[in-house]
Motif scaffolding. Sequence first.
Motif, PDB file in Angstrom:
ATOM      1  N   LYS A 126      21.684  22.237  35.858  1.00 13.69           N
ATOM      2  CA  LYS A 126      21.325  23.728  36.428  1.00 13.69           C
ATOM      3  C   LYS A 126      22.512  24.123  37.096  1.00 13.69           C
ATOM      4  CE  LYS A 126      17.172  22.549  34.924  1.00 13.69           C
ATOM      5  NZ  LYS A 126      16.527  22.991  33.899  1.00 13.69           N
ATOM      6  N   SER A 127      22.313  25.534  37.422  1.00 11.46           N
ATOM      7  CA  SER A 127      23.488  26.134  38.028  1.00 11.46           C
ATOM      8  C   SER A 127      23.596  25.377  39.591  1.00 11.46           C
ATOM      9  CB  SER A 127      23.072  27.733  38.365  1.00 11.46           C
ATOM     10  OG  SER A 127      23.814  28.281  39.271  1.00 11.46           O
ATOM     11  N   ALA A 128      24.815  25.324  39.902  1.00 12.43           N
ATOM     12  CA  ALA A 128      25.233  24.753  41.079  1.00 12.43           C
ATOM     13  C   ALA A 128      24.558  25.586  42.318  1.00 12.43           C
ATOM     14  CB  ALA A 128      26.818  24.811  41.461  1.00 12.43           C
ATOM     15  N   THR A 129      23.970  26.741  42.159  1.00 11.57           N
ATOM     16  CA  THR A 129      23.581  27.390  43.306  1.00 11.57           C
ATOM     17  C   THR A 129      21.767  27.250  43.255  1.00 11.57           C
ATOM     18  OG1 THR A 129      23.291  29.561  41.984  1.00 11.57           O
ATOM     19  CG2 THR A 129      25.177  29.127  43.234  1.00 11.57           C
ATOM     20  N   LEU A 130      21.487  26.746  42.394  1.00  8.67           N
ATOM     21  CA  LEU A 130      19.817  26.490  42.088  1.00  8.67           C
ATOM     22  C   LEU A 130      19.381  25.517  43.281  1.00  8.67           C
ATOM     23  CD1 LEU A 130      17.232  27.374  40.905  1.00  8.67           C
ATOM     24  CD2 LEU A 130      17.637  25.426  39.274  1.00  8.67           C
ATOM     25  N   MET A 131      18.800  25.549  44.081  1.00 12.97           N
ATOM     26  CA  MET A 131      18.160  24.825  45.163  1.00 12.97           C
ATOM     27  C   MET A 131      16.664  24.381  44.990  1.00 12.97           C
ATOM     28  SD  MET A 131      21.012  24.155  46.645  1.00 12.97           S
ATOM     29  CE  MET A 131      20.711  22.871  47.780  1.00 12.97           C
ATOM     30  N   LEU A 132      15.915  25.388  44.574  1.00 18.62           N
ATOM     31  CA  LEU A 132      14.609  25.061  44.059  1.00 18.62           C
ATOM     32  C   LEU A 132      14.261  25.381  42.599  1.00 18.62           C
ATOM     33  CD1 LEU A 132      13.135  26.881  47.254  1.00 18.62           C
ATOM     34  CD2 LEU A 132      13.434  24.569  47.209  1.00 18.62           C
ATOM     35  N   ASP A 133      13.224  24.666  42.239  1.00 18.36           N
ATOM     36  CA  ASP A 133      12.518  25.090  41.013  1.00 18.36           C
ATOM     37  C   ASP A 133      11.107  24.503  40.998  1.00 18.36           C
ATOM     38  OD1 ASP A 133      12.791  25.950  38.402  1.00 18.36           O
ATOM     39  OD2 ASP A 133      14.130  24.443  37.567  1.00 18.36           O
ATOM     40  N   THR A 134      10.381  25.019  39.823  1.00 20.69           N
ATOM     41  CA  THR A 134       9.146  24.426  39.673  1.00 20.69           C
ATOM     42  C   THR A 134       8.886  23.922  38.223  1.00 20.69           C
ATOM     43  OG1 THR A 134       8.493  26.446  41.078  1.00 20.69           O
ATOM     44  CG2 THR A 134       6.713  25.447  39.960  1.00 20.69           C
TER      45      THR A 134
END
Length: 264
Positions: free
Chosen positions: A58-66
């Motif tokens: 994922k993007s390096a800035t993505l810290m949360l996902d569902t």
Amino acid sequence: MKTIIKSHKINCLLCLATLVIGITSCSKELVYKNMPGIYIDKEKLTARDSTAYSFAEKSATLMLDTIYIPVKISGELSGTDRIVPLEANAAKTNATAGTHYQILPTVVKANELTARAAILVKRTPDQKTKQLRIYLEIVPNAEFPLAIANTKTNSTFNGEPSATYKPGYLIKLTDQILKPDTWDGSGSWFKYYFGAYSAVKFKFIIEVTGRTVWGDRARYGADAPTSAQLQVYYTKVITALYEYEKINGPMIDETGNQVTFPKI
């Protein structure tokens, strides 16, 4: 003669009494209440028993996902909302609730059969060096008291269900490059365009194409690329590998083998 007639009457009365008792007994046995239960609906999951989720894709800035897990009830519909009793099995889970993941409250709405349980996953530094496990299970409660051990696929072979699904579901969570579950699946465009999997190769593909979400077999679903896009990606990785090898020599993967792509 009189004695025989009397005996016959007694026998008839006994038979009638037995018949009445039998009917009464059967009536009681036929009174059946269908207890409600709920299970993970694996028919709707591409990977039936587990899924691998990597923040590295994922993007390096993505810290949360569902991550969404489909569930389905058995038994009768209800006129009220019911909470989905989904929990992590502590003995089979090494991820920490609150730090690495959170099971969000989910309900099966009134008069509905299905819902999607939401699992919030969180990016943490330790995922760079290890793979975490979140093993999800349905735990019967007052609203869904029936424990469902296994479920069977809708498809059949020779009149019998072709597969049986176990009740739990495993999420493998990391921030490392992981092999997509469907890379080697039937009709996979991963394998057709890119060949045998290696982590070094897949990271190279992601860097060159800029694509982190591929969908089932890089072919099915809204997240999958089109065949035209894959043709472009294939040309890009072939060209990029050629340029890399001109400067650095062969690209060697984590198994010691040279990274190559099939000729199409």
